[in-house]
Every structure is written in C-alpha cells, then in structure tokens.
Design an enzyme around this catalytic site. Structure first.
Site, PDB file in Angstrom:
ATOM      1  CG  ASP A  12     -73.600 -46.811 -10.073  1.00 39.12           C
ATOM      2  OD1 ASP A  12     -73.278 -46.728  -8.982  1.00 39.12           O
ATOM      3  OD2 ASP A  12     -74.383 -48.160  -9.736  1.00 39.12           O
ATOM      4  CB  SER A  13     -70.494 -47.845  -8.044  1.00 40.98           C
ATOM      5  OG  SER A  13     -71.329 -48.428  -7.653  1.00 40.98           O
ATOM      6  CB  CYS A  75     -74.055 -43.258  -7.393  1.00 41.20           C
ATOM      7  SG  CYS A  75     -73.276 -44.860  -6.461  1.00 41.20           S
ATOM      8  CD  GLU A 153     -71.012 -53.710  -9.767  1.00 41.66           C
ATOM      9  OE1 GLU A 153     -70.491 -54.290 -10.506  1.00 41.66           O
ATOM     10  OE2 GLU A 153     -72.630 -53.181  -9.366  1.00 41.66           O
ATOM     11  CB  CYS A 185     -79.045 -48.390  -2.776  1.00 41.34           C
ATOM     12  SG  CYS A 185     -77.039 -49.498  -3.945  1.00 41.34           S
ATOM     13  CG  HIS A 187     -76.314 -51.774  -7.160  1.00 36.32           C
ATOM     14  ND1 HIS A 187     -75.574 -50.563  -7.549  1.00 36.32           N
ATOM     15  CD2 HIS A 187     -75.458 -52.516  -7.980  1.00 36.32           C
ATOM     16  CE1 HIS A 187     -74.617 -50.311  -7.639  1.00 36.32           C
ATOM     17  NE2 HIS A 187     -74.344 -51.355  -8.203  1.00 36.32           N
TER      18      HIS A 187
HETATM   19  N1  DGL Z   1     -75.456 -48.301  -6.462  1.00 36.19           N
HETATM   20  C1  DGL Z   1     -74.755 -47.226  -5.359  1.00 36.19           C
HETATM   21  C2  DGL Z   1     -75.432 -46.041  -5.147  1.00 36.19           C
HETATM   22  O1  DGL Z   1     -77.081 -45.808  -5.079  1.00 36.19           O
HETATM   23  C3  DGL Z   1     -74.281 -47.207  -4.616  1.00 36.19           C
HETATM   24  C4  DGL Z   1     -73.584 -49.008  -4.184  1.00 36.19           C
HETATM   25  C5  DGL Z   1     -72.242 -49.514  -4.302  1.00 36.19           C
HETATM   26  O2  DGL Z   1     -71.482 -49.621  -4.939  1.00 36.19           O
HETATM   27  O3  DGL Z   1     -72.078 -49.409  -2.931  1.00 36.19           O
HETATM   28  O4  DGL Z   1     -75.648 -45.653  -3.555  1.00 36.19           O
END
Ligand code: DGL
Length: 268
Positions: A12-13, A75, A153, A185, A187
């Site tokens: 993931d990011s 992600c 984050e 997302c 996160h």
């Molecule tokens: N966790 C990521 C997603 O599912 C992206 C969050 C990000 O880096 O902006 O889209």
C-alpha cells in the site's frame, strides 16, 4: 513451478494496507507474508496515476525479488491506477481491492449508499466502470476524502483533525439518508470507531478486506499454491520511507511488535 511456502507480498502507499494484511494473516495462518509500506511516496490519493503505476511496478519487482508467489495490491488507488498493467506484465496471481459497492447496493434499506475514497480512486476509469455496473438502482453518493488517509499515516485515529474532516465528508451523505457507507480506501477501516460514532449506530460500514482475503485464498487454492499446513507463517515489513515512526505506528495498528526494514535503494 514454485514452492508453496514462498511468501505472499502485500503493499500500500503506507500503513493502510495493514487493514487487509491483518485479515490475510487471520485467514491464512500458515502463509509467510511480506508487507511494503510505500511511505516515501505516500499519499497516493493525489499523485499522478503514472507515478502510482511506476511505484506499483517497482514494489512488485521487489516482491518478486523476495520470491513472492502472489501479490495483493492492498490499496484502492493503486488498484485503479495499475492493476490491469500489473496483471498483463507479471504472471503470478495479483489480487486488487475496490470499493464494496455491490454488497452495499444489496444491503441498503434507505436506497442511499455513500462511498468514501481518495480523489484519485473516484476519478479513475475503473471506478466509473464500477458505478456503471452496480450504481443504477441505488442512489450512490461519492465522497472524495482528501487528507483522511494522512490522518491514519500520522496515527491520528480519533482526534479533532480526523473528526473535523469526517464531519465535513459525512454530512452530505447522512443528510441524503445514506444508511450504508463503503470504505473505499484501505486506510479508513482504522477510523471505523470514529466513523460509526459520527454516523450513528444504524449506519452500516462496509470494509472489503475480508472479501480480499477470501479471494486470495481461493486464487492460491486454484493455483495449488497454498502453503502446507505445517508451515509457520512468518512476517517481514518494509518501507520506502523513514523506519521510525512508521514501525511504531504499524505495531500500534497491528497490536504486535513490528521490525521494519528499509526497501533497497533501487526499489525506492
Ligand atoms: N490506502 C490507499 C487506498 O486504498 C490510498 C491512500 C493514499 O495513499 O492516498 O486507496
């Protein structure tokens, strides 16, 4: 043909993909898992799709270098930007994630569904296709959420910053009568207690990560790649950013100690 006890790579990011990783761990206890947090390039939500695709390729190369037998793109943003190209280029199973619109449409009683996702996800062709497939009988309200993944984050899961953002993002959805919210997302599942508090107990919150873990299980089974039942599933964690304070945050999110390794330079 590879060895069944080769690891599965997940990326993931940043730390968000851990919401998927923990489900994979729960469903597949004998699998060795590698997790890459691309923190040096986070967030993906507002970056050009080309850059995200480049990162997805570099990380997948790294995971293959580590002998991965399958990759989970944990992600939504990277899945939208790169999964078709990853699948065309690499021959191992590559599992992606997308907002759980189909189950939301099946579950809503009010007929109004809200989707929370990054700006890039909601702008993508893949998302337009998803809406086109499942968004007809139901009113689907799409809410981009700039800044929300960054709260996770930074380890802010309940304070004033995510609360103010979420109040703003949820207001139009709740005012329109949404009774089902899709976390688009990876996160956002870490913000579920706060989202539930703001939306109220009647609103259902859908996280697709259990479905992703099941899909991975099925794919490995079909490809006869499941680890054998005697294997002990180890875990290794990597980042393209600074290992501290990410290691502490990952340990907090997973509820277990995390040793974070730095991604080799050529993959950063
Ligand atoms: N966790 C990521 C997603 O599912 C992206 C969050 C990000 O880096 O902006 O889209």
């Amino acid at each position: 043909m590879g060895n069944h006890n080769q690891p599965i790579g997940v990326f993931d990011s940043g730390v968000g993909g851990l919401s998927v990783f923990r489900r994979i761990r729960a469903n597949l206890p004998h699998e060795s898992l590698l997790y890459v947090a691309d923190s040096g390039h986070a967030p993906y939500g507002n970056k050009p799709a080309e850059l995200i695709a480049r990162r997805a390729f570099a990380i997948t190369e790294f995971l293959l270098d580590q002998d991965a037998k399958a990759v989970v793109v944990a992600c939504n943003t990277a899945t939208a930007a790169a999964i078709a190209r990853l699948r065309a280029h690499f021959s191992i199973p590559i599992i992606g994630i997308e907002p759980a619109l189909k189950p939301a449409v099946a579950e809503t009683r009010s007929g109004v569904v809200g989707i929370l996702a990054t700006s890039n996800t909601v702008r993508s062709d893949k998302f337009a296709h998803l809406l086109d497939q499942h968004g007809h009988q139901t009113r689907v309200m799409v809410q981009p959420c700039p800044g929300l993944a960054d709260c996770v984050e930074q380890g802010e899961l309940s304070g004033p910053h995510p609360r103010v953002l979420l109040e703003r993002y949820l207001e139009p959805l709740l005012a329109a009568g949404a009774d089902t919210l899709v976390l688009g997302c990876t996160h956002y599942p870490f913000l579920t207690p706060l989202i539930q508090r703001l939306a109220g107990p009647e609103v259902a919150i859908l996280d697709p990560s259990p479905a992703v873990a099941r899909q991975l299980h099925r794919r490995l089974e079909t490809a006869q790649l499941l680890a054998d039942g005697r294997a002990v599933g180890g875990e290794r964690y990597f980042t393209s950013g600074a290992p501290e304070p990410t290691a502490r945050l990952m340990a907090r999110l997973l509820g277990q100690p995390v040793t974070l390794e730095v991604l080799p330079e050529r993959f950063r």
